[in-house]
Design an enzyme around this catalytic site. Sequence first.
Site, PDB file in Angstrom:
ATOM      1  N   GLY A 212      46.268  46.203  24.381  1.00  0.00           N
ATOM      2  CA  GLY A 212      45.593  45.640  25.548  1.00  0.00           C
ATOM      3  C   GLY A 212      44.587  44.581  25.140  1.00  0.00           C
ATOM      4  O   GLY A 212      44.596  44.093  24.010  1.00  0.00           O
ATOM      5  N   ASN A 213      43.701  44.216  26.062  1.00  0.00           N
ATOM      6  CA  ASN A 213      42.639  43.262  25.763  1.00  0.00           C
ATOM      7  C   ASN A 213      41.389  43.651  26.536  1.00  0.00           C
ATOM      8  O   ASN A 213      41.378  44.652  27.263  1.00  0.00           O
ATOM      9  CB  ASN A 213      43.079  41.827  26.071  1.00  0.00           C
ATOM     10  N   TYR A 214      40.325  42.867  26.380  1.00  0.00           N
ATOM     11  CA  TYR A 214      39.017  43.235  26.931  1.00  0.00           C
ATOM     12  C   TYR A 214      38.796  42.776  28.376  1.00  0.00           C
ATOM     13  O   TYR A 214      37.706  42.917  28.907  1.00  0.00           O
ATOM     14  CB  TYR A 214      37.904  42.659  26.065  1.00  0.00           C
ATOM     15  N   ALA A 280      44.794  38.341  32.413  1.00  0.00           N
ATOM     16  CA  ALA A 280      44.909  38.189  30.956  1.00  0.00           C
ATOM     17  C   ALA A 280      46.146  38.968  30.508  1.00  0.00           C
ATOM     18  O   ALA A 280      46.050  40.106  30.044  1.00  0.00           O
ATOM     19  CB  ALA A 280      43.654  38.715  30.266  1.00  0.00           C
TER      20      ALA A 280
END
Length: 408
Positions: A212-214, A280
């Site tokens: 995943g990402n932030y 994102a």
Amino acid sequence: MTNVLKGKRIVLGITGSIAAYKACYLIRGLIKRGAEVQVVITPAGKEFITPITLSALTSKPVISEFFAQRDGTWNSHVDIGLWADAMLVAPATASTIGKMANGIADNMLITTYLSMKAPVFVAPAMDLDMYAHPSTQANLQKLRSFGNRIIEPGTGELASHLVGKGRMEEPENIILNLEQYFASQGGDLQGKTILVTAGPTYEKIDPVRFIGNYSTGKMGLALADECTARGARVILITGPMQQSTHYPMYKHLQVESASEMYQAAVEAYAEADAAIMAAAVADYTPVQVEAVKMKREKTGNITLPLKPTQDIAAALGELKRAKNGKVLVGFALETTDETSNAEDKLRRKNLDFIVLNSLNDAGAGFGYDTNKICIINKQGKTNYPLKPKTEVAVDIIDYLVKTLKTEG
């Protein structure tokens, strides 16, 4: 975010209910949003809250009687009805609801209601037995048939589930009903359908792990709210995230992976006049998802093969070539060669404009409530200073509106 209540003139009718104290929170919330509030209170209402308190909050004299003084000065219910952009009766007792439904004009509040040219909102407040009684329900139905909007306690999309039937809906949710109404009545995106993607995607490794990402999705949610405030029907597609929008959306689709977001976005794009790709989305996803949790003691070092995900913005850009008039907006979060990378995406993905922000700028990027952007189109670029994301959303949607007018 565009404030749809700014400058609106609201008549607040207060009746004789124990919930009358909540009128203070209503007034504070409305004024905080830029509205002007005129209180009209019944004689019974003054037994529960004083006009002095209400007048201090609104900076206006409270209207209760037909004649304000013994010298013949009188309050014109007709003038009040012409002045208002909306009337809100909260709390509305069973007695007042009955009088409104049957035209019993024995106090200033009811005569004001009967003279009202603006939409009327009613927030019932009484005990459950009174609320459930057939006569009360018949009166509420009668008010609906007159075009009044009933803010039912504890029910409906905008209502608090913590409030039981019969009790007055919470002030914030009552105000939200007013905001939603005014948002639907006009704005520079009235009649437009806008697709917005927001948040991260999670690409599964096994049943308990993912790539995943932030991203928190705050920027995408601010854009969805801004579009809604300007009258648009918003189709919001979100990945896994904790935040939510201020306004209810026309459609809200929740997905997890890049492939799910791709499918949802391609389908929704057919209905949209414009699409804003603020999510994102992961660029890569595991080639294989393990069916069971991988055990650390059995694996040691591992190699995780990845494959590219489908490029949502590029796919919509291809669809856009065949369907003139649609506007496509992309986002670029960069760490190096920011402008050149964003301009390359603009061309490759057939975007109308792209919103660039850099992790090198303090206060911009994932997790912040602020953002610093540069909007780039084929003619050039426009830089904006660091702002709260709600204000950044205003800048982006202003740019979108101009682009839609150009395309149209």
